[in-house]
Design a protein around this motif. Structure first.
Motif, PDB file in Angstrom:
ATOM      1  N   TYR A 154       0.841  -1.191   0.000  1.00 21.30           N
ATOM      2  CA  TYR A 154       0.000   0.000   0.000  1.00 21.30           C
ATOM      3  C   TYR A 154       0.880   1.246   0.000  1.00 21.30           C
ATOM      4  N   ASP A 213      -2.778   5.017  -1.200  1.00 20.20           N
ATOM      5  CA  ASP A 213      -3.781   4.025  -0.815  1.00 20.20           C
ATOM      6  C   ASP A 213      -4.280   4.225   0.611  1.00 20.20           C
ATOM      7  N   ILE A 240     -10.409   0.420  -1.689  1.00 21.27           N
ATOM      8  CA  ILE A 240      -9.130  -0.084  -2.164  1.00 21.27           C
ATOM      9  C   ILE A 240      -9.365  -0.915  -3.421  1.00 21.27           C
ATOM     10  N   LYS A 249      -5.689  -5.092  -4.399  1.00 19.27           N
ATOM     11  CA  LYS A 249      -4.985  -4.761  -3.161  1.00 19.27           C
ATOM     12  C   LYS A 249      -5.794  -5.078  -1.915  1.00 19.27           C
TER      13      LYS A 249
END
Length: 201
Positions: free
Chosen positions: A123, A127, A149, A153
């Protein structure tokens, strides 16, 4: 559980980029864990399981015309779902947390699920725009995003009925870790190690 940043170097080291340094590593709380929502989910799942078992029993003893196998086949998936919701999910969740490791570096946050092969989730600062804390007594969930997200991910940390999110689940000493994530999000992260001896949230 929380650890110092050198404890899982062997696991995270191969994934570090040039100039990247570990600031914190940790794991979720270990063992079987029951949460507030389980007070609703467990009775619901038990009722589901008993109803599906009752269906299977009735179908198997009422085979007068030889068609009972159809009702048994229909009932088996419902029985499995009830079994999964009431029993299996606790073992799946316990085993998954046992092989899940977290890290914060001076460049990003990392989650590794040490399967064979491992599942790695990285991340970047971009993010971490939706950081939240979900308090669980002495342990906290640090959430990166709920349904925001990108799919590739999402760590899908929680099984039913907990929802699907990405983040660090059930960690101790959450305050300094949250500060690291906020600094990373705001591009303020440096290589100085935080004080991980602060009081828990």
């Amino acid at each position: 559980m929380s650890t110092n940043p050198t404890q899982h170097t062997d696991l995270f080291g191969p994934h570090l980029k040039s100039g990247e340094q570990l600031l914190w590593t940790g794991q979720p709380k270990q063992g079987f864990v029951f949460t507030g929502i389980d007070y609703v989910a467990i009775p619901f799942s038990i009722i589901w399981l008993l109803f599906s078992a009752f269906w299977l029993v009735l179908a198997s003893i009422g085979d007068e015309d030889g068609a009972a196998w159809v009702f048994v086949i229909v009932g088996l998936p419902f029985f499995y779902v009830g079994l999964q919701m009431s029993v299996i999910r606790f073992y799946m969740d316990k085993n998954r947390r046992a092989i899940t490791f977290y890290a914060v570096t001076n460049q990003r946050a990392m989650v590794i699920e040490n399967y064979n092969p491992p599942r790695n989730y990285m991340y970047e600062a971009a993010d971490l725009f939706d950081l939240r804390i979900n308090r669980r007594n002495t342990n906290c969930d640090l959430l990166f995003g709920i349904w925001k997200i990108p799919q590739r991910k999402r760590t899908n940390l929680f099984y039913w009925p907990y929802g699907i999110v990405s983040g660090f689940r059930m960690i101790e000493d959450a305050a300094p870790v949250m500060q690291l994530l906020e600094n990373l999000r705001d591009h303020k992260t440096h290589t100085t190690e935080p004080n991980l001896n602060q009081t828990n949230l």
